[in-house]
Structures are given as structure tokens and as C-alpha cells.
Motif scaffolding. Structure first.
Motif, PDB file in Angstrom:
ATOM      1  N   ILE A 183       0.852  -1.189   0.000  1.00  0.00           N
ATOM      2  CA  ILE A 183       0.000   0.000   0.000  1.00  0.00           C
ATOM      3  C   ILE A 183       0.894   1.248   0.000  1.00  0.00           C
ATOM      4  O   ILE A 183       1.524   1.557   1.012  1.00  0.00           O
ATOM      5  CB  ILE A 183      -0.924   0.032   1.241  1.00  0.00           C
ATOM      6  N   PRO A 184       0.968   1.969  -1.115  1.00  0.00           N
ATOM      7  CA  PRO A 184       1.737   3.219  -1.131  1.00  0.00           C
ATOM      8  C   PRO A 184       1.128   4.225  -0.148  1.00  0.00           C
ATOM      9  O   PRO A 184      -0.095   4.333  -0.041  1.00  0.00           O
ATOM     10  CB  PRO A 184       1.595   3.716  -2.563  1.00  0.00           C
ATOM     11  N   VAL A 185       1.987   4.931   0.569  1.00  0.00           N
ATOM     12  CA  VAL A 185       1.521   5.926   1.532  1.00  0.00           C
ATOM     13  C   VAL A 185       1.796   7.335   1.015  1.00  0.00           C
ATOM     14  O   VAL A 185       0.880   8.127   0.863  1.00  0.00           O
ATOM     15  CB  VAL A 185       2.170   5.712   2.920  1.00  0.00           C
ATOM     16  N   ALA A 186       3.055   7.648   0.756  1.00  0.00           N
ATOM     17  CA  ALA A 186       3.405   9.009   0.327  1.00  0.00           C
ATOM     18  C   ALA A 186       4.785   9.018  -0.312  1.00  0.00           C
ATOM     19  O   ALA A 186       5.621   8.167  -0.015  1.00  0.00           O
ATOM     20  CB  ALA A 186       3.401   9.943   1.535  1.00  0.00           C
ATOM     21  N   THR A 187       5.004  10.012  -1.161  1.00  0.00           N
ATOM     22  CA  THR A 187       6.363  10.239  -1.647  1.00  0.00           C
ATOM     23  C   THR A 187       7.179  10.788  -0.479  1.00  0.00           C
ATOM     24  O   THR A 187       6.613  11.274   0.514  1.00  0.00           O
ATOM     25  CB  THR A 187       6.390  11.260  -2.792  1.00  0.00           C
ATOM     26  N   GLN A 188       8.479  10.726  -0.596  1.00  0.00           N
ATOM     27  CA  GLN A 188       9.341  11.231   0.475  1.00  0.00           C
ATOM     28  C   GLN A 188       9.081  12.717   0.721  1.00  0.00           C
ATOM     29  O   GLN A 188       9.001  13.159   1.860  1.00  0.00           O
ATOM     30  CB  GLN A 188      10.807  10.990   0.107  1.00  0.00           C
ATOM     31  N   GLY A 189       8.922  13.484  -0.356  1.00  0.00           N
ATOM     32  CA  GLY A 189       8.664  14.915  -0.219  1.00  0.00           C
ATOM     33  C   GLY A 189       7.339  15.197   0.465  1.00  0.00           C
ATOM     34  O   GLY A 189       7.252  16.071   1.330  1.00  0.00           O
ATOM     35  N   GLU A 190       6.297  14.471   0.075  1.00  0.00           N
ATOM     36  CA  GLU A 190       4.985  14.655   0.691  1.00  0.00           C
ATOM     37  C   GLU A 190       5.008  14.209   2.153  1.00  0.00           C
ATOM     38  O   GLU A 190       4.423  14.866   3.013  1.00  0.00           O
ATOM     39  CB  GLU A 190       3.932  13.862  -0.076  1.00  0.00           C
ATOM     40  N   TYR A 191       5.722  13.121   2.414  1.00  0.00           N
ATOM     41  CA  TYR A 191       5.818  12.639   3.796  1.00  0.00           C
ATOM     42  C   TYR A 191       6.452  13.707   4.686  1.00  0.00           C
ATOM     43  O   TYR A 191       5.932  14.033   5.746  1.00  0.00           O
ATOM     44  CB  TYR A 191       6.631  11.333   3.854  1.00  0.00           C
ATOM     45  N   HIS A 192       7.575  14.270   4.232  1.00  0.00           N
ATOM     46  CA  HIS A 192       8.256  15.287   5.045  1.00  0.00           C
ATOM     47  C   HIS A 192       7.501  16.606   5.073  1.00  0.00           C
ATOM     48  O   HIS A 192       7.471  17.271   6.112  1.00  0.00           O
ATOM     49  CB  HIS A 192       9.684  15.506   4.529  1.00  0.00           C
ATOM     50  N   GLY A 193       6.908  16.985   3.954  1.00  0.00           N
ATOM     51  CA  GLY A 193       6.252  18.281   3.869  1.00  0.00           C
ATOM     52  C   GLY A 193       4.872  18.350   4.488  1.00  0.00           C
ATOM     53  O   GLY A 193       4.459  19.403   4.972  1.00  0.00           O
ATOM     54  N   VAL A 194       4.151  17.235   4.497  1.00  0.00           N
ATOM     55  CA  VAL A 194       2.765  17.250   4.972  1.00  0.00           C
ATOM     56  C   VAL A 194       2.553  16.280   6.135  1.00  0.00           C
ATOM     57  O   VAL A 194       2.161  16.684   7.228  1.00  0.00           O
ATOM     58  CB  VAL A 194       1.780  16.911   3.822  1.00  0.00           C
ATOM     59  N   TRP A 195       2.804  15.009   5.876  1.00  0.00           N
ATOM     60  CA  TRP A 195       2.495  13.974   6.862  1.00  0.00           C
ATOM     61  C   TRP A 195       3.251  14.177   8.178  1.00  0.00           C
ATOM     62  O   TRP A 195       2.663  14.157   9.259  1.00  0.00           O
ATOM     63  CB  TRP A 195       2.850  12.589   6.313  1.00  0.00           C
ATOM     64  N   LEU A 196       4.572  14.331   8.080  1.00  0.00           N
ATOM     65  CA  LEU A 196       5.408  14.400   9.272  1.00  0.00           C
ATOM     66  C   LEU A 196       5.109  15.625  10.117  1.00  0.00           C
ATOM     67  O   LEU A 196       4.970  15.527  11.336  1.00  0.00           O
ATOM     68  CB  LEU A 196       6.884  14.357   8.873  1.00  0.00           C
ATOM     69  N   SER A 197       4.987  16.772   9.467  1.00  0.00           N
ATOM     70  CA  SER A 197       4.717  17.996  10.242  1.00  0.00           C
ATOM     71  C   SER A 197       3.360  17.923  10.938  1.00  0.00           C
ATOM     72  O   SER A 197       3.233  18.302  12.109  1.00  0.00           O
ATOM     73  CB  SER A 197       4.828  19.241   9.364  1.00  0.00           C
ATOM     74  N   ALA A 198       2.344  17.405  10.248  1.00  0.00           N
ATOM     75  CA  ALA A 198       1.018  17.274  10.870  1.00  0.00           C
ATOM     76  C   ALA A 198       1.057  16.241  12.005  1.00  0.00           C
ATOM     77  O   ALA A 198       0.465  16.454  13.061  1.00  0.00           O
ATOM     78  CB  ALA A 198      -0.019  16.871   9.825  1.00  0.00           C
ATOM     79  N   ALA A 199       1.759  15.149  11.791  1.00  0.00           N
ATOM     80  CA  ALA A 199       1.847  14.098  12.812  1.00  0.00           C
ATOM     81  C   ALA A 199       2.534  14.600  14.075  1.00  0.00           C
ATOM     82  O   ALA A 199       2.111  14.272  15.195  1.00  0.00           O
ATOM     83  CB  ALA A 199       2.598  12.893  12.252  1.00  0.00           C
ATOM     84  N   GLU A 200       3.582  15.396  13.902  1.00  0.00           N
ATOM     85  CA  GLU A 200       4.285  15.932  15.062  1.00  0.00           C
ATOM     86  C   GLU A 200       3.400  16.911  15.836  1.00  0.00           C
ATOM     87  O   GLU A 200       3.388  16.907  17.065  1.00  0.00           O
ATOM     88  CB  GLU A 200       5.597  16.571  14.632  1.00  0.00           C
ATOM     89  N   LYS A 201       2.643  17.730  15.118  1.00  0.00           N
ATOM     90  CA  LYS A 201       1.726  18.661  15.780  1.00  0.00           C
ATOM     91  C   LYS A 201       0.656  17.917  16.566  1.00  0.00           C
ATOM     92  O   LYS A 201       0.210  18.371  17.613  1.00  0.00           O
ATOM     93  CB  LYS A 201       1.065  19.588  14.760  1.00  0.00           C
ATOM     94  N   LEU A 202       0.229  16.763  16.035  1.00  0.00           N
ATOM     95  CA  LEU A 202      -0.812  15.971  16.690  1.00  0.00           C
ATOM     96  C   LEU A 202      -0.265  15.060  17.784  1.00  0.00           C
ATOM     97  O   LEU A 202      -1.021  14.449  18.522  1.00  0.00           O
ATOM     98  CB  LEU A 202      -1.553  15.117  15.644  1.00  0.00           C
ATOM     99  N   GLY A 203       1.046  14.936  17.867  1.00  0.00           N
ATOM    100  CA  GLY A 203       1.660  14.069  18.859  1.00  0.00           C
ATOM    101  C   GLY A 203       1.474  12.586  18.556  1.00  0.00           C
ATOM    102  O   GLY A 203       1.362  11.768  19.474  1.00  0.00           O
ATOM    103  N   LEU A 204       1.450  12.226  17.271  1.00  0.00           N
ATOM    104  CA  LEU A 204       1.241  10.838  16.880  1.00  0.00           C
ATOM    105  C   LEU A 204       2.491  10.003  17.133  1.00  0.00           C
ATOM    106  O   LEU A 204       3.611  10.505  17.082  1.00  0.00           O
ATOM    107  CB  LEU A 204       0.837  10.756  15.408  1.00  0.00           C
ATOM    108  N   LYS A 205       2.292   8.725  17.381  1.00  0.00           N
ATOM    109  CA  LYS A 205       3.394   7.802  17.679  1.00  0.00           C
ATOM    110  C   LYS A 205       3.940   7.127  16.425  1.00  0.00           C
ATOM    111  O   LYS A 205       5.146   7.091  16.201  1.00  0.00           O
ATOM    112  CB  LYS A 205       2.896   6.738  18.654  1.00  0.00           C
ATOM    113  N   TRP A 206       3.068   6.547  15.607  1.00  0.00           N
ATOM    114  CA  TRP A 206       3.486   5.723  14.481  1.00  0.00           C
ATOM    115  C   TRP A 206       3.911   6.512  13.257  1.00  0.00           C
ATOM    116  O   TRP A 206       4.922   6.199  12.633  1.00  0.00           O
ATOM    117  CB  TRP A 206       2.371   4.738  14.090  1.00  0.00           C
ATOM    118  N   VAL A 207       3.136   7.502  12.865  1.00  0.00           N
ATOM    119  CA  VAL A 207       3.399   8.221  11.608  1.00  0.00           C
ATOM    120  C   VAL A 207       4.817   8.803  11.561  1.00  0.00           C
ATOM    121  O   VAL A 207       5.495   8.664  10.545  1.00  0.00           O
ATOM    122  CB  VAL A 207       2.323   9.294  11.331  1.00  0.00           C
ATOM    123  N   PRO A 208       5.336   9.404  12.644  1.00  0.00           N
ATOM    124  CA  PRO A 208       6.712   9.911  12.579  1.00  0.00           C
ATOM    125  C   PRO A 208       7.771   8.816  12.415  1.00  0.00           C
ATOM    126  O   PRO A 208       8.898   9.101  12.009  1.00  0.00           O
ATOM    127  CB  PRO A 208       6.893  10.632  13.921  1.00  0.00           C
TER     128      PRO A 208
END
Length: 105
Positions: free
Chosen positions: A19-44
Motif C-alpha cells: 500500500i503506497p503511503v506518500a512520496t518522500q517529499g509529501e511525507y516530510h512536507g505534509v504527513w510528518l509535520s502534521a503528525a508531530e503537531k498531533l503528537g502521533l506515535k506511528w506516523v513519525p
């Protein structure tokens, strides 16, 4: 590079699910920053290739839902939201008794 989920099954007759999740750029630019703001465990941890125990799948699904909710406020994220919905659907349809391993990386 990209981030993807690989689900392996106990039966050797069943092909792994990729299951594709994200490109590296999208992961760093969108997913990771949002996950850190939300305090998520797995996504980071996705970039590091964590192995997710089948018993942790509900927690992982919850993080995808939280991420989706946080990103839903912007119309520019419409395609991303559809993609998260697809990931949730595919993971939600798994028969957990048949899964041997979930690897993200």
C-alpha cells in the motif's frame, strides 16, 4: 524514495499487500509535520521502517484518522484525503488472523 506499507500473510499462497503511503517529499512536507503537531506515535516512525504488530493496527488506523481530520481543513489536500481513505479502507479490510507482519518504510 517513498513510504509504503507492506502486509505479509501467514499463508505462502497469499501475495503480500503493498500500500503506497506518500512520496518522500509529501511525507516530510505534509504527513510528518502534521503528525508531530498531533503528537502521533506511528506516523513519525514511518521513515525508519517500523514493524507494526497486528495488535497495534487499531492504534495505527486511529492515527491515520487523526491525520485525515487535521488535514481536512484545506481544499488543497483533497487528493491526499482520498488517498488516506483508501489506506484506511485497505487496512480495515484485513483479516488480522491471516496477517503475519506489517512493515512500514
Amino acid at each position: 524514495m517513498s513510504v509504503a506499507i507492506l502486509v505479509k500473510f501467514k499463508s505462502t499462497d497469499q501475495a503480500p499487500l503493498y500500500i503506497p503511503v506518500a512520496t518522500q517529499g509529501e511525507y516530510h512536507g505534509v504527513w510528518l509535520s502534521a503528525a508531530e503537531k498531533l503528537g502521533l506515535k506511528w506516523v513519525p516512525l514511518f521513515e525508519d521502517g517500523p514493524v507494526v504488530d497486528v495488535s497495534d493496527l487499531p492504534s495505527l488506523l486511529d492515527e491515520f484518522r487523526q491525520l485525515r481530520k487535521a488535514l481536512a481543513g484545506s481544499p488543497t489536500n483533497a487528493l491526499l484525503l482520498e488517498h488516506i481513505d483508501s489506506i484506511l479502507e485497505q487496512l480495515g479490510q484485513l483479516n488480522l488472523t491471516e496477517v503475519s507482519k506489517i512493515v512500514i518504510g
